[in-house]
Design a protein around this motif. Sequence first.
Motif, PDB file in Angstrom:
ATOM      1  N   GLY A  27       8.214  18.103   1.667  1.00  0.00           N
ATOM      2  CA  GLY A  27       7.836  19.478   1.970  1.00  0.00           C
ATOM      3  C   GLY A  27       6.358  19.793   1.882  1.00  0.00           C
ATOM      4  O   GLY A  27       5.739  20.231   2.847  1.00  0.00           O
ATOM      5  N   GLY A  28       5.752  19.586   0.746  1.00  0.00           N
ATOM      6  CA  GLY A  28       4.362  19.981   0.558  1.00  0.00           C
ATOM      7  C   GLY A  28       3.350  19.038   1.166  1.00  0.00           C
ATOM      8  O   GLY A  28       2.348  19.461   1.741  1.00  0.00           O
ATOM      9  N   SER A  29       3.609  17.751   1.077  1.00  0.00           N
ATOM     10  CA  SER A  29       2.601  16.766   1.507  1.00  0.00           C
ATOM     11  C   SER A  29       2.700  16.379   2.973  1.00  0.00           C
ATOM     12  O   SER A  29       1.728  15.921   3.559  1.00  0.00           O
ATOM     13  N   GLY A  30       3.881  16.519   3.559  1.00  0.00           N
ATOM     14  CA  GLY A  30       4.073  16.080   4.934  1.00  0.00           C
ATOM     15  C   GLY A  30       4.258  14.584   5.073  1.00  0.00           C
ATOM     16  O   GLY A  30       4.382  14.070   6.179  1.00  0.00           O
TER      17      GLY A  30
END
Length: 181
Positions: A27-30
């Motif tokens: 989610g956050g880092s891709g």
Amino acid sequence: LERPLPGVALVRFRAGDTRYRHDEVEGGSGEIGTAFRNRGREQRVELVHEPVMGVRGALGLQSNSRTLAAMGEEAYVPSAREASQALFYVGERAFGPARVEFGWRSERVRLTPRDTPDLPARRFGLDALSLGGSLALGGGYALSAGVTSGQRAPAIEELYASGLHAATSTFEIGNPELRAE
């Protein structure tokens, strides 16, 4: 091929190749946390024979293979290979307004996990039978009945899964001792 040999009305051949890729992205880092690769192949040949004592039917061979690769921190199932080979026959015979249909299939399946010496490879012998009949009643109606018996081998995931499946928020636990059902 139509009429390639005496007594053989038709030979059919089908083949398929399926390739599936799935990347689970964090989610956050891709970043890709887990990557799944699934490749399946199928080949099938059928020999449709001319009627013998009123029976029309087809004898066939079918081969399937599947390779599943799971890579990454959240891979909850090991990479594995599945291979199967089957021999089958289906036939029918008419008796005036009645028709009898029957079939038989014998299949051998092998599932082999990769790079996991603690998980066993599994082999299954599967059989299926069917018998049915119908009676034309006229006016587009028919009375039909049938009985079947069949088996299936567990899937790779049912045997060897062990871990968190983040996409579904479940913890999956396979059982390498499962039997055919």
